[in-house]
Motif scaffolding. Sequence first.
Motif, short mmCIF file in Angstrom:
data_model
loop_
_atom_site.label_atom_id
_atom_site.label_comp_id
_atom_site.label_asym_id
_atom_site.label_seq_id
_atom_site.Cartn_x
_atom_site.Cartn_y
_atom_site.Cartn_z
N THR A 101 0.80 -1.23 0.00
CA THR A 101 0.00 0.00 0.00
C THR A 101 0.83 1.28 0.00
O THR A 101 0.27 2.37 -0.17
CB THR A 101 -0.92 0.03 1.23
OG1 THR A 101 -0.11 0.05 2.42
CG2 THR A 101 -1.83 -1.19 1.27
N THR B 215 -7.67 1.56 -8.13
CA THR B 215 -8.60 2.38 -7.34
C THR B 215 -9.82 1.58 -6.94
O THR B 215 -10.31 1.69 -5.80
CB THR B 215 -9.01 3.62 -8.14
OG1 THR B 215 -7.84 4.37 -8.51
CG2 THR B 215 -9.93 4.51 -7.32
N LYS C 251 -8.88 -0.78 -4.21
CA LYS C 251 -8.68 -0.01 -2.98
C LYS C 251 -10.02 0.32 -2.33
O LYS C 251 -10.19 0.17 -1.11
CB LYS C 251 -7.91 1.27 -3.31
CG LYS C 251 -7.80 2.25 -2.16
CD LYS C 251 -7.09 3.51 -2.62
CE LYS C 251 -7.16 4.60 -1.56
NZ LYS C 251 -6.48 5.85 -2.00
N ASN C 252 -11.00 0.74 -3.13
CA ASN C 252 -12.32 1.08 -2.59
C ASN C 252 -13.07 -0.16 -2.11
O ASN C 252 -13.85 -0.09 -1.16
CB ASN C 252 -13.15 1.80 -3.66
CG ASN C 252 -12.58 3.17 -3.99
OD1 ASN C 252 -11.91 3.79 -3.16
ND2 ASN C 252 -12.83 3.65 -5.21
N LYS D 58 -11.49 -0.96 1.42
CA LYS D 58 -11.04 0.32 1.93
C LYS D 58 -10.52 0.23 3.36
O LYS D 58 -9.50 0.83 3.71
CB LYS D 58 -12.18 1.34 1.85
CG LYS D 58 -11.70 2.78 2.07
CD LYS D 58 -12.78 3.77 1.69
CE LYS D 58 -12.24 5.20 1.80
NZ LYS D 58 -13.25 6.20 1.39
N GLY D 59 -11.21 -0.53 4.21
CA GLY D 59 -10.78 -0.64 5.60
C GLY D 59 -9.42 -1.29 5.73
O GLY D 59 -8.54 -0.78 6.44
N TRP E 250 -7.15 -1.58 3.33
CA TRP E 250 -6.14 -0.75 2.66
C TRP E 250 -5.72 0.41 3.56
O TRP E 250 -4.53 0.69 3.71
CB TRP E 250 -6.69 -0.21 1.34
CG TRP E 250 -5.63 0.45 0.51
CD1 TRP E 250 -4.88 -0.11 -0.48
CD2 TRP E 250 -5.18 1.82 0.61
NE1 TRP E 250 -4.00 0.81 -1.00
CE2 TRP E 250 -4.15 2.00 -0.36
CE3 TRP E 250 -5.55 2.90 1.40
CZ2 TRP E 250 -3.51 3.21 -0.54
CZ3 TRP E 250 -4.88 4.11 1.24
CH2 TRP E 250 -3.89 4.26 0.27
N THR E 251 -6.68 1.06 4.20
CA THR E 251 -6.37 2.20 5.06
C THR E 251 -5.53 1.77 6.25
O THR E 251 -4.56 2.44 6.62
CB THR E 251 -7.67 2.87 5.56
OG1 THR E 251 -8.45 3.27 4.42
CG2 THR E 251 -7.37 4.08 6.41
N ALA E 252 -5.91 0.63 6.85
CA ALA E 252 -5.14 0.13 7.99
C ALA E 252 -3.72 -0.22 7.57
O ALA E 252 -2.75 0.11 8.27
CB ALA E 252 -5.84 -1.09 8.59
N TYR F 240 -2.06 0.94 4.95
CA TYR F 240 -1.35 2.17 4.57
C TYR F 240 -0.82 2.89 5.81
O TYR F 240 0.26 3.49 5.79
CB TYR F 240 -2.27 3.10 3.79
CG TYR F 240 -1.61 4.38 3.35
CD1 TYR F 240 -0.73 4.41 2.29
CD2 TYR F 240 -1.86 5.58 4.03
CE1 TYR F 240 -0.10 5.59 1.89
CE2 TYR F 240 -1.25 6.77 3.64
CZ TYR F 240 -0.38 6.76 2.56
OH TYR F 240 0.25 7.93 2.18
N ASN F 241 -1.58 2.80 6.90
CA ASN F 241 -1.18 3.42 8.17
C ASN F 241 -0.42 2.46 9.07
O ASN F 241 -0.34 2.67 10.28
CB ASN F 241 -2.41 3.98 8.89
CG ASN F 241 -3.00 5.18 8.19
OD1 ASN F 241 -2.45 6.27 8.23
ND2 ASN F 241 -4.13 4.99 7.54
N TYR G 122 -1.49 0.97 12.39
CA TYR G 122 -1.54 1.90 13.52
C TYR G 122 -0.61 1.51 14.67
O TYR G 122 -0.88 1.81 15.83
CB TYR G 122 -2.99 2.02 14.02
CG TYR G 122 -3.94 2.46 12.95
CD1 TYR G 122 -3.98 3.77 12.50
CD2 TYR G 122 -4.80 1.53 12.34
CE1 TYR G 122 -4.84 4.16 11.49
CE2 TYR G 122 -5.67 1.91 11.32
CZ TYR G 122 -5.68 3.22 10.90
OH TYR G 122 -6.53 3.61 9.89
#
Length: 642
Positions: free
Chosen positions: A320, A546, A549-550, A553-554, A556-558, A560-561, A564
Amino acid sequence: MDITMPLMILAIPLGMFLLLGLFGNKMSHKLAGWLGTLGMGTALVLAYTTAYQYFFSGSELFINAAGERLQYAVFDYTWLEFTEKLIIKLGFLLDPISAMMLVVITTISFMVHLYSLGYMHGEKGFQRYYAFLSLFSFSMLGLVVATNIFQMYIFWELVGASSYLLIGFYYTKPSAVAASKKAFIVTRFADLGFLIGILILSFYSSTFDFVTMTSNPQSVFASTAGTMFMGGSVLTWGLVLIFMGGMGKSAMMPLHIWLPDAMEGPTPVSALIHAATMVVAGVFLVARMFPVYIVQESALEIVTVVGALTALYAAIVACTQIDIKRVLAFSTISQIAFMVVSLGVARPDFHEGLGYMASMFHLFTHAMFKALLFLGAGALIHAVHSNDYTAMGGLRKYMPITHITFLIGCLAIAGIPPFAGFFSKDEILTAAFNNSPLWGIWMTGVAGLTAFYMFRLYYRIFWWNNPDYGHHTPHDGPWTMSLPLIILATISCVAGFIPFGEFVTWNGHEYIIHLDWTVATTSIVVAVCAIALATVMYRKENATPTRMKNAMKGLWTAAYNRFYFDELYIFITHKIIFNLVSRPIAWFDRHIIDGTMDSFATMTNYASEKIKGLQSGSVQQYVWVYLVGALLLAGAVIVFVI
């Protein structure tokens, strides 16, 4: 063996550090850079000569009549003597893995020195940069040839200090300063565990010496039998704590958070420290102590679990990221975890410890192609002036040398034959399947993710529609940058054909590598499918990435970060440790401890204010007070004594 050559391998980088550190500012950039490079080149020749003598001379110092390669201390001088048995020495140990690491460290370090002549040209602090490179090289070389675990710990800390200096090279940049402090602090916590583990093992074995510890560990650590602590044997605790130090240096979960941020340092530093040398120190540590670990298989099981979780985590996160250095950073974490898993699943009853040999083989091949990828990334950043791959595209037309060499690195790490990564990774997967089908399937899946994210990066940089580069047309770097890429790419093409098992094994016995074609075929199919998926998604600009990714999304966001982890550490340190623990302790210290001491001072000042009038300077008053005091004492004697 004459000690001059091994001693010079350590002395030259140390001498370059002192020379450039003390007198570098009086030199031109060109002179300082070439001095550092020539010094490292000399160390490289000496290291290759030493390794050649060890592996090929046939000397009885290095190989016995049974054909087993021996551990040989070229020199070993007593430094500190605590008891008759507990002695700390400083020496130079030659054995299969130290000879191999001499080759790896000096090769990568020399390539980085040469590459930096072009990449760092004109940078402020150029001389300081080369001084720090020399210090790091000296520290890492001292670590791998240590004859005892305490000497290793000394150089272990020197490696940490020199990496701190290199990561924070751009000290006027707040993010670089923060990254260097983060790396230093996280690894210090890990090193505390390492130190406690050293003390436990040395207490029960009465030695720091590697040869003594590993030659007959059942006998050396016999006193730990039956000694338990919190449900585990003392030996297990000691080995796990030592592995904790390796987890910090090799960026294993949950002590991995420093490595991605360490990309704030110059890109050649990333190639040297965070791809090929420093981050494999943890793997080297477990390998050095491997004969002790196999006595306590419960410790190896912990090593396996930590490595497997780290490998999967880092591979998912790498899928990601858009900063090319961070993709390679998480790739490094994942590949180091491959080596850790290989050591964890190794058992002496299967092909003489295949997992051990495979781990060292992958350490060797990975050092070459990952340094190639990092230096290739440096060439891209040098040309485009951005780490973000969204600012790149179509660069194969502008940078043909970087393109071909980077592609070779991608093929090698993806495990495509005949490139080096295929052979070493296949041996790891074979060892994993032999230990447990779970670990074999797990690591095969991680290998597939590796192929996917590397070709995602490759297509996005070199094939995607190129943005407007303006008046500056990207181009390959000067020969000092291109030559190391070509050399490392060549090594990545041929290193897999080295009969590695004939040189590096855990017990000195030669091991003839035989590919398990069931495992190899499976891994090739998985890698090809992953590359095909990356080709469909990223070879040309399209909406598929894209949409995916959509759709996730959850996740991918996790990812990418980084799931956490940094936020979790901030919460634990700031909200729990600082607010709930440290703040009350600070209040108690400030108001109770300091308040008590302040009260004593206040009372003393008050009393002195009240009685200072007695010191008036009047002799008559002093005589009067003396007379009254004498009469009072006389009266007291008459009343209470007589």
